[in-house]
Enzyme design. Structure first.
Site, short mmCIF file in Angstrom:
data_model
loop_
_atom_site.label_atom_id
_atom_site.label_comp_id
_atom_site.label_asym_id
_atom_site.label_seq_id
_atom_site.Cartn_x
_atom_site.Cartn_y
_atom_site.Cartn_z
N ILE A 76 0.83 -1.20 0.00
CA ILE A 76 0.00 0.00 0.00
C ILE A 76 0.87 1.25 0.00
CG2 ILE A 76 -1.71 1.33 1.29
CD1 ILE A 76 -2.76 -1.28 2.41
N ARG A 86 5.03 2.93 1.33
CA ARG A 86 6.38 2.66 1.80
C ARG A 86 6.94 3.94 2.40
NH1 ARG A 86 10.43 -1.26 0.59
NH2 ARG A 86 8.78 -2.36 -0.55
N GLY A 130 9.05 1.88 7.75
CA GLY A 130 8.29 0.66 7.52
C GLY A 130 7.59 0.64 6.17
N VAL A 161 3.83 -0.64 4.49
CA VAL A 161 2.46 -1.04 4.81
C VAL A 161 1.94 -1.90 3.67
CG1 VAL A 161 0.12 -0.25 5.33
CG2 VAL A 161 2.09 1.09 6.10
N ASP A 188 3.50 15.16 12.60
CA ASP A 188 3.56 15.08 11.14
C ASP A 188 2.17 15.27 10.53
OD1 ASP A 188 4.84 14.88 8.71
OD2 ASP A 188 4.76 12.69 8.63
#
Length: 457
Positions: free
Chosen positions: A76, A78, A82, A84, A196
């Site tokens: 989904i 990057r 990490g 996803v 964020d």
């Protein structure tokens, strides 16, 4: 491995050429609960899916033994820490989002700690505006992962990009912003900051859902933790910074290291790396930056990469202020955006709850204005009806008067005509009588004698 696909952050299918090597094998070690219960005939129960949602392929319980509890279906997004993936929970029969730490950070204790803290923050913040974390675990190689709700919707960034000038700052956008403020007010009340906040980290669903996502840079205040990055502040700047260009295509890169967040939406204290000064008011600045983009269509800082970072560190907001003044939005919203983006933290609202209160008052004012407008419209309509009735009554009265005048004038003329006729008839009768008298008188004078004269009378 065959090509797979998964949903992007805006809900579309995102092709993936292949998953990380060993990812499927990494999740094969955790045996499914349903697989253990298969001899008793236990299987997954599917529910009705919403319109437009793809029906997952049947998952026989026996096949889950080899694949583990989670099936990895596609990537989904990057990020710097990490990746996803879209996964499928075989036991519960639902799709999930699986966040897996990137292999290059698997041995970095600080990054691993941050990754775990993200899962813990998401698991403990229980609010409709925060994506719930379902489970945290370790794969076969000992790297942590966690699963969470798979968000299906569109980013606020995409909505802003498609909005017309008339739609920016409209009630629909302000309602979304209010929901973000409510979510952040809850987080701030729990002592958590996001660090964020930006439109691409706000997801909107088809049924009115508004979620603040990506808490990977979240920090628990007053308790510290390695997420405060005091050690990272002392490291070499070039080695500690990781720039991540998100897969949503918004160009809103996040910097991870001694400077956290996205420069185009970042408060000056955060851009300068002043970790001790970062608190709820730093998120308030970012809320103002989100509102600025909602109203103007552009982020406060228009530079890219480190240029935007330097602009944020010096709080170069003149361009943003000019765009806000020229956007034509309600002055109340323009003032709120400017207050939130005040360079000095002390000049900003104290926390997201204070921002939410001001947004709520603004929307309440709009509702009051709408009610007053409706009442005024009803009153104007009633006055118009009364005016039409009054005019109809006046016209009817005038017509009656005219009719009476017309009737009265005609009667007078008729009476005058009748009187003239009677006078002329009387005159004729008198004339006839005089003629008869004259004739009788003549006869008498001719010798008929007085008897004939008298007979005339």
């Amino acid at each position: 491995m065959p090509e797979v696909s998964g949903p992007s952050q805006n809900g579309d299918s995102l092709p993936v050429e292949g998953l990380d090597l060993g990812l499927e094998a990494a999740f094969a070690g955790e045996e499914s609960v349903l697989a253990r219960l298969a001899p008793d005939g236990v299987s997954a129960v599917p529910i009705h899916l919403g319109e437009g949602e793809a029906t997952p392929s049947p998952l026989p319980v026996g096949a889950s033994r080899a694949e583990g509890r989670y099936q990895v279906l596609g990537e989904i997004a990057r990020g710097g820490v990490g990746v996803v993936y879209r996964g499928h929970d075989v036991d519960l029969g639902r799709d999930v989002a699986m966040k897996v730490i990137r292999p290059e950070h698997g041995k970095n204790d600080e990054v691993v700690q941050r990754f775990v803290e993200e899962a813990q923050i998401g698991g403990q913040l229980q609010h409709p505006g925060i994506v719930p974390v379902y489970e945290i675990g370790l794969d076969k190689e000992g790297k942590p992962y966690f699963t969470m709700k798979l968000v299906k919707g569109r980013t606020l960034s995409a909505l802003i990009e498609e909005a017309s000038d008339e739609q920016r700052g409209g009630r629909a956008h302000v309602r979304i912003f209010e929901a973000v403020c409510q979510t952040m007010a809850y987080a701030h009340a729990r002592g958590v900051i996001h660090r964020d906040l930006k439109p691409s980290n706000v997801m909107t669903g088809a049924f009115g859902e508004v979620l603040v996502v990506d808490w990977g840079m979240g920090k628990v205040l007053r308790r510290g933790g390695t997420a405060d990055e005091k050690r990272a502040r002392q490291k070499d700047f070039d080695k500690s910074i990781i720039e991540t260009f998100r897969s949503d295509g918004s160009g809103s890169e996040s910097v991870v290291g001694s400077v956290l967040g996205t420069p185009r939406y970042m408060p000056p204290e955060q851009a300068r790396g002043d970790i001790d000064a970062v608190d709820e008011r730093s998120d308030v600045f970012s809320l103002g930056a989100v509102l600025c983009e909602l109203l103007t269509g552009k982020a406060p800082y228009q530079g890219k990469g480190h240029e935007a970072l330097f602009q944020a560190a010096k709080a170069e907001l003149e361009g943003a202020s000019e765009r806000l003044d020229a956007c034509g939005a309600d002055p109340v919203l323009v003032e709120l955006a400017k207050d939130c983006m005040a360079p000095a933290p002390a000049a900003r609202p104290q926390h997201a709850g204070a921002v939410n209160e001001r947004v709520g008052r603004y929307l309440a004012t709009l509702d009051t204005r709408a009610r007053e407008a409706r009442v005024a419209a009803v009153e104007a309509k009633a006055q118009a009806v009364q005016e039409r009735k009054r005019r109809r009554t006046s016209l009817a009265l005038a017509a009656s008067v005219l009719a009476l005048v017309a009737v009265g004038g005609g009667g007078w003329l008729w009476w005058q005509s009748a009187a003239g006729t009677r006078a002329r008839a009387a005159e004729q009768r008198v004339a006839i009588a005089l003629a008869e008298v004259t004739e009788a008188h003549g006869t008498a004078e001719g010798g008929a004698g007085l008897q004939g004269y008298a007979s005339a009378f």
